[in-house]
Design an enzyme around this catalytic site. Structure first.
Site, short mmCIF file in Angstrom:
data_model
loop_
_atom_site.label_atom_id
_atom_site.label_comp_id
_atom_site.label_asym_id
_atom_site.label_seq_id
_atom_site.Cartn_x
_atom_site.Cartn_y
_atom_site.Cartn_z
N ASP A 13 0.03 -5.55 8.39
CA ASP A 13 -1.31 -4.54 8.62
C ASP A 13 -2.40 -5.98 8.83
OD1 ASP A 13 -3.62 -3.23 8.52
OD2 ASP A 13 -3.00 -2.19 6.78
N HIS A 20 -7.54 3.09 7.50
CA HIS A 20 -6.05 2.70 7.68
C HIS A 20 -5.03 3.64 8.33
CE1 HIS A 20 -6.63 -0.21 4.16
NE2 HIS A 20 -7.52 0.70 3.58
N ASP A 54 -0.83 1.73 10.47
CA ASP A 54 -1.60 0.66 10.67
C ASP A 54 -0.99 -0.72 10.31
OD1 ASP A 54 -0.97 0.50 8.17
OD2 ASP A 54 -2.95 0.68 7.17
N ASP A 55 0.34 -0.68 10.69
CA ASP A 55 1.08 -1.88 10.80
C ASP A 55 1.51 -2.34 12.11
OD1 ASP A 55 1.64 -2.29 7.67
OD2 ASP A 55 2.14 -0.37 8.02
N TYR A 92 -10.88 -1.94 10.44
CA TYR A 92 -10.66 -1.79 9.04
C TYR A 92 -9.62 -2.68 8.62
CZ TYR A 92 -11.51 -0.16 4.48
OH TYR A 92 -11.86 0.11 3.18
N ASN A 106 7.82 -20.12 6.35
CA ASN A 106 8.27 -18.80 6.36
C ASN A 106 7.37 -17.80 5.87
OD1 ASN A 106 10.05 -16.66 5.09
ND2 ASN A 106 11.62 -18.09 5.61
N TYR A 234 -3.42 -4.96 -6.57
CA TYR A 234 -3.32 -4.12 -5.24
C TYR A 234 -3.89 -4.81 -4.05
CZ TYR A 234 -3.06 -0.29 -2.23
OH TYR A 234 -3.08 0.68 -1.08
N LYS A 237 -0.18 -1.21 0.86
CA LYS A 237 1.15 -0.86 0.68
C LYS A 237 2.19 -1.81 1.51
CE LYS A 237 3.09 1.58 -2.00
NZ LYS A 237 2.98 1.29 -3.53
C1 F6R Z 1 -3.56 2.06 2.74
C2 F6R Z 1 -3.64 3.23 2.00
C3 F6R Z 1 -4.91 4.01 1.79
C4 F6R Z 1 -5.99 3.45 0.99
C5 F6R Z 1 -7.24 4.22 0.77
C6 F6R Z 1 -8.35 3.53 0.35
O1 F6R Z 1 -2.50 1.56 2.88
O2 F6R Z 1 -2.68 3.73 1.49
O3 F6R Z 1 -4.70 5.30 1.38
O4 F6R Z 1 -5.48 2.96 -0.18
O5 F6R Z 1 -7.53 4.70 2.29
O6 F6R Z 1 -8.42 2.51 0.85
P1 F6R Z 1 -9.75 1.65 0.58
O7 F6R Z 1 -9.68 1.13 -0.84
O8 F6R Z 1 -9.52 0.14 1.60
O9 F6R Z 1 -11.10 1.96 1.03
MG MG Z 2 -4.25 -0.79 6.45
MG MG Z 3 0.55 0.45 6.60
#
Ligand code: F6R
Ligand code: MG
Ligand code: MG
Length: 371
Positions: A13, A20, A54-55, A92, A106, A234, A237
């Protein structure tokens, strides 16, 4: 002896639109340009660039084997180019999964996820590639178990003489960094005792026990990279990927898809802190939405032919999967109603976000001993 083929999928990502939700098309274009150049230089045989939510997903074939520094560096530089464009566009989470500044041979341990198989191409080599968003590597345990070990899913385990010999599962303990092998059907209960704990024990590879493919040549491989274990906090994901070979003594493509035919629950929805149903999506619905999810899986099918990728087929684009999608939507509703309560919200030690340390500090003088 013909050259072996390596199929690699490396993903990260590096920035998305509207939060996201989905990769910007420009990032896919940049990745295509970068991989096209590598193909013209002879590093890659072929490639296919896509996204899952988002990946950014780089599917590549080459002759350089697993863990090739050249291929990994190519992926890393491609992600860096994407991250730079994402920064310029103020997307984002620009560069989110590139956890270090310098590449060191790697991508493993640097943030991106990867799954690779090196194999001798059979006369016809069908493969399925699964990409997931808003979930963790262990989410593959259940469908991979069903595909390779559950006769109620894969009829071939009973009625195909090669599949009847069973499969060998390579399981990683991703907390203690160790692995063990389990043979099915005879060690099915032992295997299940571990892989049911999907946040710790993760199926890394599967091998066939018949002579249809060499015994050291995987027939399935999953990414097991845990971003939070790498970064120590964190950072997003893991959103894992898997490669699964099919047919001629391996599970039929339809059996592989059957492994996904009902919406099981997985961890990783919203803020990496909630359980929700895995929704099967086609290219058309390949972005997250409700409550940043629900967790989803995209499946693409290819034939690999002399190192070239022939395809893809959008594997879940079939009305036969509509009941599973509908049920997933209903389950999403049901789970959401629990709000901040378990088992929708994950147990405290598995949550990716938490306010608990601050809350504990704030309320520490309020807690009195009771008998
Ligand atoms: C990202 C995800 C989202 C974010 C959430 C809060 O992969 O699972 O649910 O955790 O949108 O994101 P932030 O902390 O970037 O505002
Ligand atoms: Mg993301
Ligand atoms: Mg993702």
């Amino acid at each position: 002896m013909p050259q072996k083929t390596t199929l690699s999928i490396i993903k990260a990502d590096v920035g998305s639109i509207a939060g996201h939700q989905v990769v910007h098309p420009r990032l896919e274009e940049i990745a295509r340009e970068s991989l096209e150049e590598a193909k013209s230089m002879g590093i890659l045989e072929d490639f296919y660039v896509t996204h899952c939510g988002d990946d950014l997903e780089l599917i590549m074939t080459h002759r350089l084997g697993c863990d090739s520094p050249k291929v990994h560096e190519l992926a890393w530089l491609t992600f860096q180019k994407g991250a730079k464009a994402a920064e310029e566009m103020h997307l984002y989470g620009a560069g989110q999964d590139l956890l270090v500044d310098a590449f060191s041979g790697n991508v493993r341990g640097l943030g991106p996820g990867s799954a690779e198989i090196e194999f001798n191409e059979r006369p016809a080599e069908p493969v399925a590639i699964f990409m997931m968003d808003k979930t963790e590597p262990g989410t593959f345990n259940l469908p991979i178990y069903r595909i390779f070990a559950d006769p109620f899913c894969s009829a071939g385990l009973v009625i195909d003489t090669a599949m009847h010999e069973g499969f060998r599962f390579e399981v990683w303990d991703i907390r203690a960094h160790r692995r063990a092998f389990f043979d099915t059907p005879e060690e099915t209960y032992d295997l299940l005792a571990f892989i049911g704990t999907k946040g710790q024990y993760v199926i890394k590879r599967v091998f066939a026990r018949s002579d249809k493919v060499p015994e050291d040549e995987p027939v399935a491989c999953m990414s097991t990279d845990k971003l939070s274990h790498i970064a120590g906090k964190y950072v997003g994901k893991d959103d894992p990927v898997a490669l699964v070979r099919s047919q001629s003594g391996l599970p039929a493509m339809g059996e592989i898809l059957e492994g996904w035919s009902w919406p099981f629950l997985a961890a990783g929805w919203n803020r990496g802190s909630h359980n929700g149903p895995v929704m099967l999506v086609t290219m058309k619905d390949n972005r997250v939405s409700r409550f940043d999810g629900p967790p989803r899986v995209l499946g693409l099918g290819f034939q690999i032919s002399d190192g070239k990728l022939v395809g893809p087929v959008d594997l879940f684009d079939d009305p036969a999967f509509e009941p599973a999608r509908r049920q997933a939507a209903e389950l999403a509703d049901y789970m959401r109603r629990h709000g901040p309560f378990e088992p929708h919200r994950l147990p405290m030690d598995e949550m990716e976000y938490t306010t608990m340390p601050q809350l504990m500090a704030k309320t520490k003088d309020r807690w009195e001993d009771v008998d």
